[in-house]
Scaffold this motif. Structure first.
Motif, PDB file in Angstrom:
ATOM      1  N   ILE A   1      18.293   8.547  28.834  1.00 20.20           N
ATOM      2  CA  ILE A   1      17.660   8.042  30.045  1.00 20.20           C
ATOM      3  C   ILE A   1      17.940   9.031  31.163  1.00 20.20           C
ATOM      4  O   ILE A   1      19.090   9.348  31.444  1.00 20.20           O
ATOM      5  CB  ILE A   1      18.209   6.644  30.404  1.00 20.20           C
ATOM      6  N   THR A   2      16.874   9.536  31.778  1.00 27.00           N
ATOM      7  CA  THR A   2      16.990  10.472  32.894  1.00 27.00           C
ATOM      8  C   THR A   2      16.326   9.862  34.118  1.00 27.00           C
ATOM      9  O   THR A   2      15.769   8.766  34.045  1.00 27.00           O
ATOM     10  CB  THR A   2      16.315  11.818  32.558  1.00 27.00           C
ATOM     11  N   GLY A   3      16.357  10.588  35.200  1.00 23.98           N
ATOM     12  CA  GLY A   3      15.702  10.130  36.412  1.00 23.98           C
ATOM     13  C   GLY A   3      14.201  10.053  36.268  1.00 23.98           C
ATOM     14  O   GLY A   3      13.518   9.314  36.980  1.00 23.98           O
ATOM     15  N   LYS A   4      13.642  10.794  35.337  1.00 25.29           N
ATOM     16  CA  LYS A   4      12.193  10.827  35.107  1.00 25.29           C
ATOM     17  C   LYS A   4      11.737   9.801  34.076  1.00 25.29           C
ATOM     18  O   LYS A   4      10.551   9.641  33.853  1.00 25.29           O
ATOM     19  CB  LYS A   4      11.777  12.217  34.641  1.00 25.29           C
ATOM     20  N   GLY A   5      12.674   9.157  33.412  1.00 25.73           N
ATOM     21  CA  GLY A   5      12.319   8.180  32.394  1.00 25.73           C
ATOM     22  C   GLY A   5      13.180   8.352  31.159  1.00 25.73           C
ATOM     23  O   GLY A   5      14.191   9.038  31.174  1.00 25.73           O
ATOM     24  N   THR A   6      12.747   7.747  30.092  1.00 22.04           N
ATOM     25  CA  THR A   6      13.482   7.791  28.835  1.00 22.04           C
ATOM     26  C   THR A   6      12.752   8.683  27.842  1.00 22.04           C
ATOM     27  O   THR A   6      11.539   8.599  27.692  1.00 22.04           O
ATOM     28  CB  THR A   6      13.613   6.373  28.237  1.00 22.04           C
ATOM     29  N   VAL A   7      13.524   9.509  27.159  1.00 23.17           N
ATOM     30  CA  VAL A   7      12.988  10.354  26.088  1.00 23.17           C
ATOM     31  C   VAL A   7      13.756   9.980  24.829  1.00 23.17           C
ATOM     32  O   VAL A   7      14.983   9.900  24.835  1.00 23.17           O
ATOM     33  CB  VAL A   7      13.164  11.852  26.400  1.00 23.17           C
ATOM     34  N   SER A   8      13.014   9.743  23.748  1.00 22.05           N
ATOM     35  CA  SER A   8      13.644   9.306  22.502  1.00 22.05           C
ATOM     36  C   SER A   8      13.089  10.091  21.327  1.00 22.05           C
ATOM     37  O   SER A   8      11.948  10.535  21.344  1.00 22.05           O
ATOM     38  CB  SER A   8      13.373   7.816  22.265  1.00 22.05           C
ATOM     39  N   VAL A   9      13.908  10.197  20.305  1.00 21.71           N
ATOM     40  CA  VAL A   9      13.453  10.731  19.026  1.00 21.71           C
ATOM     41  C   VAL A   9      13.783   9.661  17.981  1.00 21.71           C
ATOM     42  O   VAL A   9      14.851   9.052  18.015  1.00 21.71           O
ATOM     43  CB  VAL A   9      14.097  12.104  18.692  1.00 21.71           C
ATOM     44  N   GLN A  10      12.811   9.429  17.097  1.00 20.62           N
ATOM     45  CA  GLN A  10      12.947   8.364  16.102  1.00 20.62           C
ATOM     46  C   GLN A  10      12.723   8.911  14.713  1.00 20.62           C
ATOM     47  O   GLN A  10      11.823   9.731  14.486  1.00 20.62           O
ATOM     48  CB  GLN A  10      11.932   7.265  16.385  1.00 20.62           C
ATOM     49  N   LYS A  11      13.535   8.434  13.778  1.00 18.42           N
ATOM     50  CA  LYS A  11      13.385   8.786  12.365  1.00 18.42           C
ATOM     51  C   LYS A  11      12.867   7.549  11.649  1.00 18.42           C
ATOM     52  O   LYS A  11      13.489   6.484  11.692  1.00 18.42           O
ATOM     53  CB  LYS A  11      14.739   9.213  11.791  1.00 18.42           C
ATOM     54  N   LYS A  12      11.679   7.681  11.018  1.00 14.10           N
ATOM     55  CA  LYS A  12      11.075   6.568  10.276  1.00 14.10           C
ATOM     56  C   LYS A  12      10.832   6.993   8.834  1.00 14.10           C
ATOM     57  O   LYS A  12      10.435   8.129   8.573  1.00 14.10           O
ATOM     58  CB  LYS A  12       9.706   6.213  10.853  1.00 14.10           C
ATOM     59  N   LEU A  13      10.995   6.053   7.928  1.00 16.16           N
ATOM     60  CA  LEU A  13      10.676   6.308   6.532  1.00 16.16           C
ATOM     61  C   LEU A  13       9.175   6.495   6.406  1.00 16.16           C
ATOM     62  O   LEU A  13       8.394   5.689   6.913  1.00 16.16           O
ATOM     63  CB  LEU A  13      11.142   5.146   5.658  1.00 16.16           C
ATOM     64  N   ASP A  14       8.754   7.567   5.755  1.00 14.03           N
ATOM     65  CA  ASP A  14       7.337   7.857   5.566  1.00 14.03           C
ATOM     66  C   ASP A  14       6.793   6.961   4.461  1.00 14.03           C
ATOM     67  O   ASP A  14       7.126   7.121   3.292  1.00 14.03           O
ATOM     68  CB  ASP A  14       7.151   9.334   5.213  1.00 14.03           C
TER      69      ASP A  14
END
Length: 134
Positions: free
Chosen positions: A57-70
């Motif tokens: 979470i930064t001042g500009k918003g939230t950045v996330s990386v997600q790992k999903k089963l293909d």
């Protein structure tokens, strides 16, 4: 503390360089970064790690990386897809090269945050996180 940081950094670099060879190595790198994010989430509410999603979470918003089963691959292969998620609702499916870049960036920023927090426990966490992504 600096020796620990260098050890973790070198381990991350060696694992990350190997990740370019095979998707399965990328999973190992993600798991290391996820573990780092989990540790940091105990120190600050600006980093979260839950359900294979790492968020900053930064001042500009939230950045996330997600790992999903293909789901398009057979289950026994356990192939994962990686997604970059933003506060604005963007969900970007990452190819192998971009997934490596995103995970490496998250790893570098989280290591930097961990070092900064260890050196200065009274630091303003929001200020540190905002400066990391500028």
């Amino acid at each position: 503390m600096k020796k620990l940081f260098l050890l973790v950094f070198m381990l991350g670099v060696s694992v990350t360089s190997q990740a370019q060879e095979d998707w399965s190595k990328l999973t190992e790198v993600f798991d290391l970064v996820y573990s780092l994010a989990t540790d940091l989430s105990e120190q600050t509410d600006k980093v979260t790690a839950a359900s294979n999603v790492i968020s900053i979470i930064t001042g500009k918003g939230t950045v996330s990386v997600q790992k999903k089963l293909d789901k398009s691959k057979p289950k026994h292969l356990t192939h994962y897809q990686y997604h970059l998620l933003t506060t604005t609702g963007k969900d970007i499916l990452l190819d192998k090269m971009n997934a490596e870049r995103v995970i490496e960036t998250f790893q570098a920023k989280l290591l930097e945050l961990k070092t900064t927090l260890a050196e200065n426990q009274d630091a303003d966490v929001s200020k540190i996180l905002d400066s990391l992504f500028n």
